[in-house]
Design an enzyme around this catalytic site. Structure first.
Site, PDB file in Angstrom:
ATOM      1  N   ASP A   8       0.882  -1.153   0.000  1.00  0.00           N
ATOM      2  CA  ASP A   8       0.000   0.000   0.000  1.00  0.00           C
ATOM      3  C   ASP A   8       0.938   1.225   0.000  1.00  0.00           C
ATOM      4  OD1 ASP A   8      -2.327   1.648   0.510  1.00  0.00           O
ATOM      5  OD2 ASP A   8      -1.610   1.785   2.578  1.00  0.00           O
ATOM      6  N   ASP A  10      -0.100   5.099   0.996  1.00  0.00           N
ATOM      7  CA  ASP A  10      -0.335   6.090   2.049  1.00  0.00           C
ATOM      8  C   ASP A  10      -0.209   5.456   3.434  1.00  0.00           C
ATOM      9  OD1 ASP A  10      -0.990   8.215   0.217  1.00  0.00           O
ATOM     10  OD2 ASP A  10      -2.934   7.280  -0.099  1.00  0.00           O
ATOM     11  N   GLY A  46      -7.588   3.725   3.388  1.00  0.00           N
ATOM     12  CA  GLY A  46      -7.706   2.620   2.424  1.00  0.00           C
ATOM     13  C   GLY A  46      -8.930   2.678   1.534  1.00  0.00           C
ATOM     14  N   SER A 116      -5.430   5.291  -4.010  1.00  0.00           N
ATOM     15  CA  SER A 116      -5.361   6.715  -4.342  1.00  0.00           C
ATOM     16  C   SER A 116      -5.193   6.963  -5.829  1.00  0.00           C
ATOM     17  CB  SER A 116      -4.202   7.357  -3.588  1.00  0.00           C
ATOM     18  OG  SER A 116      -4.033   8.689  -4.030  1.00  0.00           O
ATOM     19  N   ASN A 118      -3.962   9.611  -6.757  1.00  0.00           N
ATOM     20  CA  ASN A 118      -2.746  10.434  -6.784  1.00  0.00           C
ATOM     21  C   ASN A 118      -1.478   9.594  -6.614  1.00  0.00           C
ATOM     22  OD1 ASN A 118      -3.883  13.276  -6.775  1.00  0.00           O
ATOM     23  ND2 ASN A 118      -4.906  12.443  -4.981  1.00  0.00           N
ATOM     24  N   ASP A 170      -1.471  -0.374   6.245  1.00  0.00           N
ATOM     25  CA  ASP A 170      -1.671   0.346   7.508  1.00  0.00           C
ATOM     26  C   ASP A 170      -3.150   0.531   7.842  1.00  0.00           C
ATOM     27  OD1 ASP A 170      -2.123   2.214   5.409  1.00  0.00           O
ATOM     28  OD2 ASP A 170      -1.966   3.828   6.880  1.00  0.00           O
TER      29      ASP A 170
HETATM   30  C1  BG6 Z   1      -5.963   5.653   0.111  1.00  0.00           C
HETATM   31  C2  BG6 Z   1      -5.990   6.407   1.416  1.00  0.00           C
HETATM   32  O1  BG6 Z   1      -4.658   5.231  -0.142  1.00  0.00           O
HETATM   33  O2  BG6 Z   1      -6.400   6.473  -0.969  1.00  0.00           O
HETATM   34  C3  BG6 Z   1      -7.378   7.009   1.639  1.00  0.00           C
HETATM   35  O3  BG6 Z   1      -5.687   5.526   2.478  1.00  0.00           O
HETATM   36  C4  BG6 Z   1      -7.739   7.873   0.442  1.00  0.00           C
HETATM   37  O4  BG6 Z   1      -7.350   7.766   2.820  1.00  0.00           O
HETATM   38  C5  BG6 Z   1      -7.714   7.006  -0.816  1.00  0.00           C
HETATM   39  O5  BG6 Z   1      -9.064   8.412   0.614  1.00  0.00           O
HETATM   40  C6  BG6 Z   1      -8.112   7.760  -2.079  1.00  0.00           C
HETATM   41  O6  BG6 Z   1      -7.145   8.727  -2.381  1.00  0.00           O
HETATM   42  P1  BG6 Z   1      -7.294   9.866  -3.481  1.00  0.00           P
HETATM   43  O7  BG6 Z   1      -5.912  10.459  -3.557  1.00  0.00           O
HETATM   44  O8  BG6 Z   1      -7.704   9.222  -4.756  1.00  0.00           O
HETATM   45  O9  BG6 Z   1      -8.315  10.819  -2.983  1.00  0.00           O
HETATM   46 MG    MG Z   2      -2.640   3.203   3.633  1.00  0.00          MG
END
Ligand code: BG6
Ligand code: MG
Length: 215
Positions: A8, A10, A46, A116, A118, A170
Site C-alpha cells: 500500500d 499512504d 484505504g 489513491s 494520486n 496500515d
Molecule cells: C488511500 C488512502 O490510499 O487512498 C485514503 O488511504 C484515500 O485515505 C484514498 O481516501 C483515495 O485517495 P485519493 O488520492 O484518490 O483521494
Molecule cells: Mg494506507
C-alpha cells in the site's frame, strides 16, 4: 512460498496518510462536522475518496446530492495535492527504498497497490516510480478495499498466485482486503487496530526479509 510483495502507499511507504487526514479535517471544519477526529479517520484509510467523504457526511448527519458531494471531494483533493506537491524525496519512510531493492534482488516481485488516484504522482515525488514491477492505483479499480480487487489485479500483473503474495498495509480495510484476496498481510501500525494481520510492526522499514519464511 512468498514470491511477491505488494505495498500500500499512504501510511506504508510515506506519511501521506497524514496529508489525507489534514485535508479531510479542513473540510470537516468547514462543514461544521465537529466529531471528525484521528480515531474516526481510521475508517477513511484505504477506502476511496468518495467513500471517505460519505463517512464524514454521515458523522455530521449531512445529506447532499451527488453533484454537491463531487464539489466537496474535488476541494479536498485540491488541498491534498497542494500538500503533496511540497513533498521532498526524503519523506519516504526510512529503510523502505532499501527494503524494496533487497526484495527485488532476492528475485521477489514487488508491486504497489494504492486506492489513491494520486499514487503515481506521489511515487514520482519520492522518486520510487521505477522501483516496482507493477503499479495499481485508484484509477484502475471499481471496488474499494476491503474488496480484494486491487490486490488481485496487482498479483495478476506480476503473474504470482494470490496465496504466494504478501501485502503491507496500515489500514483496517486494507488488511481485510488482503485476507479477502487469500494473501498474507503485514500490518504497519498498532497491533490493536490491525489485529487481523499475520504480523504487525510499527514501521515498514523494520521488516526483516528473513521473517518471510515463518509467515
Ligand atoms: C488511500 C488512502 O490510499 O487512498 C485514503 O488511504 C484515500 O485515505 C484514498 O481516501 C483515495 O485517495 P485519493 O488520492 O484518490 O483521494
Ligand atoms: Mg494506507
Amino acid at each position: 512460498m512468498i514470491r511477491a510483495c505488494i505495498f500500500d502507499l499512504d501510511g506504508v511507504i510515506a506519511d501521506t496518510a497524514r496529508y489525507h487526514f489534514l485535508a479531510w479535517q479542513r473540510l470537516a471544519k468547514e462543514l461544521g462536522v465537529q466529531n471528525f477526529n484521528e480515531h474516526e479517520n481510521e475508517r477513511l484509510k484505504g477506502v476511496s475518496r468518495i467513500r471517505s467523504l460519505e463517512i464524514i457526511l454521515e458523522l455530521g448527519s449531512i445529506s447532499l446530492d451527488v453533484a454537491a458531494q463531487e464539489i466537496l471531494a474535488t476541494k479536498k483533493n485540491a488541498w491534498f495535492v497542494e500538500y503533496i506537491n511540497a513533498m521532498k524525496p526524503d519523506e519516504i519512510y526510512p529503510g523502505v527504498k532499501e527494503l524494496i531493492q533487497e526484495m527485488r534482488k532476492k528475485g521477489l516481485k514487488v508491486a504497489l497497490a494504492s486506492s489513491s488516484k494520486n499514487a503515481k504522482r506521489v511515487v514520482q515525488l519520492i522518486r520510487i516510480e521505477n522501483d516496482f514491477d507493477a503499479i495499481v492505483d485508484g484509477t484502475m479499480i471499481t471496488h474499494t478495499k476491503p474488496n480484494p480487487e486491487i490486490f488481485l489485479l496487482a498479483a495478476s500483473l506480476v503473474r504470482v498466485k494470490p496465496s504466494d503474495c504478501i501485502v503491507f498495509e496500515d489500514a483496517e480495510a486494507g488488511v481485510e482486503a488482503a485476507l479477502n484476496a487469500g494473501m498474507k498481510c503485514v500490518g504497519i501500525g498498532s497491533p490493536k487496530q490491525l489485529d487481523k494481520a499475520d504480523l504487525v510492526i510499527p514501521h515498514t522499514g523494520d521488516f526483516k526479509l528473513e521473517s518471510l519464511g515463518s509467515l
